[in-house]
Design a protein around this motif. Structure first.
Motif, PDB file in Angstrom:
ATOM      1  N   LEU A  30       0.843  -1.198   0.000  1.00  0.00           N
ATOM      2  CA  LEU A  30       0.000   0.000   0.000  1.00  0.00           C
ATOM      3  C   LEU A  30       0.879   1.249   0.000  1.00  0.00           C
ATOM      4  O   LEU A  30       1.779   1.387   0.823  1.00  0.00           O
ATOM      5  CB  LEU A  30      -0.906   0.015   1.233  1.00  0.00           C
ATOM      6  CG  LEU A  30      -2.001   1.086   1.221  1.00  0.00           C
ATOM      7  CD1 LEU A  30      -3.188   0.602   0.397  1.00  0.00           C
ATOM      8  CD2 LEU A  30      -2.465   1.404   2.640  1.00  0.00           C
ATOM      9  N   ARG A  31       0.608   2.150  -0.947  1.00  0.00           N
ATOM     10  CA  ARG A  31       1.387   3.374  -1.078  1.00  0.00           C
ATOM     11  C   ARG A  31       0.636   4.540  -0.440  1.00  0.00           C
ATOM     12  O   ARG A  31      -0.519   4.793  -0.770  1.00  0.00           O
ATOM     13  CB  ARG A  31       1.663   3.670  -2.553  1.00  0.00           C
ATOM     14  CG  ARG A  31       2.542   2.624  -3.232  1.00  0.00           C
ATOM     15  CD  ARG A  31       2.468   2.729  -4.732  1.00  0.00           C
ATOM     16  NE  ARG A  31       1.105   2.509  -5.208  1.00  0.00           N
ATOM     17  CZ  ARG A  31       0.781   2.418  -6.507  1.00  0.00           C
ATOM     18  NH1 ARG A  31       1.715   2.531  -7.434  1.00  0.00           N
ATOM     19  NH2 ARG A  31      -0.474   2.214  -6.866  1.00  0.00           N
ATOM     20  N   LEU A  32       1.329   5.229   0.456  1.00  0.00           N
ATOM     21  CA  LEU A  32       0.738   6.345   1.187  1.00  0.00           C
ATOM     22  C   LEU A  32       1.490   7.621   0.867  1.00  0.00           C
ATOM     23  O   LEU A  32       2.719   7.626   0.763  1.00  0.00           O
ATOM     24  CB  LEU A  32       0.784   6.079   2.689  1.00  0.00           C
ATOM     25  CG  LEU A  32       0.001   4.864   3.167  1.00  0.00           C
ATOM     26  CD1 LEU A  32       0.370   4.506   4.596  1.00  0.00           C
ATOM     27  CD2 LEU A  32      -1.504   5.106   3.058  1.00  0.00           C
ATOM     28  N   ASP A  91      -7.001   0.606  10.560  1.00  0.00           N
ATOM     29  CA  ASP A  91      -6.198   0.738   9.334  1.00  0.00           C
ATOM     30  C   ASP A  91      -5.571   2.119   9.262  1.00  0.00           C
ATOM     31  O   ASP A  91      -4.375   2.266   8.971  1.00  0.00           O
ATOM     32  CB  ASP A  91      -7.071   0.525   8.085  1.00  0.00           C
ATOM     33  CG  ASP A  91      -7.533  -0.900   7.911  1.00  0.00           C
ATOM     34  OD1 ASP A  91      -6.798  -1.825   8.307  1.00  0.00           O
ATOM     35  OD2 ASP A  91      -8.638  -1.090   7.357  1.00  0.00           O
ATOM     36  N   TYR A  92      -6.378   3.142   9.505  1.00  0.00           N
ATOM     37  CA  TYR A  92      -5.893   4.515   9.410  1.00  0.00           C
ATOM     38  C   TYR A  92      -4.787   4.779  10.439  1.00  0.00           C
ATOM     39  O   TYR A  92      -3.789   5.444  10.144  1.00  0.00           O
ATOM     40  CB  TYR A  92      -7.039   5.508   9.634  1.00  0.00           C
ATOM     41  CG  TYR A  92      -8.152   5.457   8.614  1.00  0.00           C
ATOM     42  CD1 TYR A  92      -7.919   5.128   7.284  1.00  0.00           C
ATOM     43  CD2 TYR A  92      -9.459   5.770   8.989  1.00  0.00           C
ATOM     44  CE1 TYR A  92      -8.957   5.113   6.354  1.00  0.00           C
ATOM     45  CE2 TYR A  92     -10.504   5.758   8.072  1.00  0.00           C
ATOM     46  CZ  TYR A  92     -10.249   5.422   6.756  1.00  0.00           C
ATOM     47  OH  TYR A  92     -11.277   5.415   5.847  1.00  0.00           O
ATOM     48  N   ALA A  93      -4.980   4.276  11.647  1.00  0.00           N
ATOM     49  CA  ALA A  93      -3.974   4.467  12.690  1.00  0.00           C
ATOM     50  C   ALA A  93      -2.673   3.752  12.326  1.00  0.00           C
ATOM     51  O   ALA A  93      -1.573   4.307  12.487  1.00  0.00           O
ATOM     52  CB  ALA A  93      -4.509   3.979  14.033  1.00  0.00           C
ATOM     53  N   ASP A  94      -2.783   2.523  11.824  1.00  0.00           N
ATOM     54  CA  ASP A  94      -1.588   1.780  11.426  1.00  0.00           C
ATOM     55  C   ASP A  94      -0.860   2.478  10.275  1.00  0.00           C
ATOM     56  O   ASP A  94       0.377   2.515  10.242  1.00  0.00           O
ATOM     57  CB  ASP A  94      -1.967   0.353  11.018  1.00  0.00           C
ATOM     58  CG  ASP A  94      -2.397  -0.504  12.204  1.00  0.00           C
ATOM     59  OD1 ASP A  94      -2.152  -0.095  13.356  1.00  0.00           O
ATOM     60  OD2 ASP A  94      -2.977  -1.582  11.963  1.00  0.00           O
ATOM     61  N   ASP A  95      -1.622   3.014   9.328  1.00  0.00           N
ATOM     62  CA  ASP A  95      -1.012   3.753   8.215  1.00  0.00           C
ATOM     63  C   ASP A  95      -0.237   4.959   8.733  1.00  0.00           C
ATOM     64  O   ASP A  95       0.885   5.241   8.287  1.00  0.00           O
ATOM     65  CB  ASP A  95      -2.087   4.244   7.244  1.00  0.00           C
ATOM     66  CG  ASP A  95      -2.727   3.135   6.437  1.00  0.00           C
ATOM     67  OD1 ASP A  95      -2.215   1.998   6.460  1.00  0.00           O
ATOM     68  OD2 ASP A  95      -3.754   3.417   5.775  1.00  0.00           O
TER      69      ASP A  95
END
Length: 285
Positions: A30-32, A91-95
């Protein structure tokens, strides 16, 4: 995955943003994307709301660069970041933790608005941070009534953006916003995915903010609009009682979109809060 669009006009907006694009690739591929405003100050990870790509917080971040190093995250499913197989608060927190680690942001301060405030609350209980500044976090949830903006309203605005909208049409939803912010929303809202918006809205109504909030102990500050339908007077009172170490700040003449409704008042209060956090962290280091 649902359709996401970015026009050349939207991409050209990045040329006027005084930040550098940073990319983080997670182990799952996953690219952020994040906008890094640079500097030697304490890093402040900025987490936007449910339909707000990183660039829409530019007017906030650029007013803080003399004080801190803002890094604004494109939350998954929005802006230039990838979609994911799911879009949960975890998910958002891990990202966000992955972005912080990859960019070497040691003990950052977390600054989140709306959805971003919920992310900041969760992450601050699992990661070493020097402060958590939550701006108008959704307090809806099980047994607490619905989120005041319906999913249908969000998806209608998204459909308008995908069709092609402008500042005048955006003003029909957000009439008091500065023109530049209406224009940015018109160009960038279509970069948000319907799946991510839907999943987040479901979380607003099925996850309880107050299950996390009492555990936020890293210099917590909760800022809210005096006229917000999201953080009501009762909600603010419960937040103060359930986390007595938190500093509560009411922003006058503001609803839920605190920074857009009262930019000067909100930014002045944010700066004061960040100054206290950075002073305390430098003393402890």
């Amino acid at each position: 995955m649902t359709r996401r669009l970015l026009t050349q006009a939207a991409l050209a907006d990045l040329a006027d943003v005084p930040a550098t694009s940073r990319w983080v690739v997670k182990p799952d591929g996953l690219r952020l994307h994040a906008l890094d405003y640079g500097g030697d100050g304490t890093p402040v990870v900025v987490l936007p709301g449910i339909t707000s790509p990183a660039i829409t917080m530019d007017f906030v971040a650029r007013r803080l660069t003399d004080l801190v190093r803002p890094v604004v995250v494109d939350v998954r499913g929005r802006g230039l970041s990838d979609d994911g197989p799911s879009a949960t608060l975890r998910d958002y927190a891990d990202d966000t933790a992955a972005v912080s680690a990859a960019l070497g942001l040691r003990r950052p301060i977390l600054l989140g608005h709306s959805m971003g405030a919920r992310i900041a609350a969760m992450l601050s209980t699992t990661m070493d941070v020097d402060g958590a500044l939550l701006v108008d976090p959704p307090m809806s949830g099980p047994g607490r009534g619905p989120y005041p903006t319906t999913l249908a309203m969000f998806l209608t605005q998204l459909e308008q953006a995908q069709r092609g909208t402008d500042a005048d049409e955006v003003a029909g939803w957000w009439p008091t916003w500065p023109l530049r912010e209406q224009e940015l929303r018109a160009r960038w809202l279509a970069s948000c995915g319907a799946d991510a918006i839907t999943a987040t809205h479901h979380g607003f109504e099925h996850e309880d903010f107050f299950a996390t909030w009492p555990s936020v102990t890293a210099a917590p500050v909760l800022m809210y609009g005096a006229n917000s339908p999201v953080v009501t007077a009762d909600g603010a009172r419960e937040a103060a009682e359930s986390n007595p170490d938190a500093r509560m700040i009411e922003i006058p003449e503001a609803g839920h979109m605190v920074f857009w409704d009262n930019p000067e008042g909100a930014l002045s209060s944010v700066r004061t809060a960040l100054q206290a956090m950075t002073s305390a962290s430098s003393t402890m280091r």
